[in-house]
Motif scaffolding. Sequence first.
Motif, short mmCIF file in Angstrom:
data_model
loop_
_atom_site.label_atom_id
_atom_site.label_comp_id
_atom_site.label_asym_id
_atom_site.label_seq_id
_atom_site.Cartn_x
_atom_site.Cartn_y
_atom_site.Cartn_z
N TYR A 4 -32.18 9.90 -32.59
CA TYR A 4 -33.46 9.20 -32.64
C TYR A 4 -33.80 8.69 -34.03
O TYR A 4 -34.70 7.85 -34.21
N GLN A 29 -33.60 4.92 -34.30
CA GLN A 29 -34.79 4.27 -33.74
C GLN A 29 -35.98 4.42 -34.69
O GLN A 29 -36.77 3.48 -34.87
N LEU A 30 -36.11 5.59 -35.29
CA LEU A 30 -37.23 5.86 -36.19
C LEU A 30 -37.16 4.96 -37.43
O LEU A 30 -38.18 4.41 -37.88
N TRP A 76 -38.32 1.62 -36.48
CA TRP A 76 -39.77 1.59 -36.31
C TRP A 76 -40.48 1.51 -37.65
O TRP A 76 -41.43 0.74 -37.83
N VAL A 86 -39.82 5.39 -29.72
CA VAL A 86 -38.74 6.24 -30.22
C VAL A 86 -38.63 7.46 -29.31
O VAL A 86 -39.62 8.15 -29.08
N THR A 87 -37.43 7.72 -28.79
CA THR A 87 -37.24 8.77 -27.79
C THR A 87 -36.05 9.66 -28.14
O THR A 87 -35.01 9.17 -28.59
N ASP A 88 -36.23 10.94 -27.94
CA ASP A 88 -35.16 11.92 -28.11
C ASP A 88 -34.64 12.31 -26.73
O ASP A 88 -35.40 12.85 -25.92
#
Length: 299
Positions: A206, A209-210, A213, A269-271
């Motif tokens: 993640y 993605q972070l 972001w 954002v996903t784990d």
Amino acid sequence: MLDTLNFRHLYYFWVIAHEGSLAQASERLDLAPQTLSGQLASLEQAVGGLLFRRESRRLFLTDLGRTVLGYADEMFSVADELCQVVQSAPEDRPLKLVVGVSASIHKLIAYHLIEPALTLDRDVQLTCRTARIEDLLRDLARQQLDVLLTDRVPLTDAGARWHLHELGQSGISLFAAPALAQRLTPGYPASLNGQPFLANALDAPYLHQLTRWFSEQGVRLKVRAEIDDSALIKVFGRQGQGVFAAPTLIADEVCRQYEVACLGHVEGVTDHLYAITRTRQSTHPAVEAICRQRITARR
């Protein structure tokens, strides 16, 4: 040595040592003293030395005898436990479960994923091993693990045999020590610009993605530390050393346990969380309990 060591002879020696004489041991074993004496002699020949000294019809352990007795005590104690286990009803036997936990998974998340196995009606003897996923996959292939918990899909290996189970997903939130959080909350997320950040050195999926972001928000953080232990990251965060990210699923526990405050949720954002087993269908009740759960926490 194992080819020449007769374990029945070892058992006779063990009984003789605890009974203190051939006569008492022969009564317990229902064997003639002469037979026991011959079996003991065979064992002494196998181990290469005398196990008893004979004085006035009494037996005293030699140094070698005491050493052999120590090992025999451990062996027959374990054998007794084994007999009790196999003689008990299957549903009464302790269920051994060895779980591999990818080092990038947050420890609180790992507990949530394992918890269904601990709620079974049977006793579960749990062993957890934390390591990089590459090492854990090798252990799984060698049948040293029952199940592997991870936050990433392993690279496909044509020779590997494993099955991926999706357990669910969680959104990501940002946290900081209360004083730092109070200062950063107004104007969040723009207020994060230039602030110290505690990064996961294991490159959790993640994080990509972070990072994107942050870029979309026009935020540039300063990496204060890269830490490969999720619990240690939170300890640094509690001491005010920087902002850190953790799954929203455990937000309340993170705030309570580490005395930090949640700055806010990170949109998009996903784990993702997975279990990996050697086969599609496991016959292990605890592994089944882990693999059939579904968790979701977006906020």
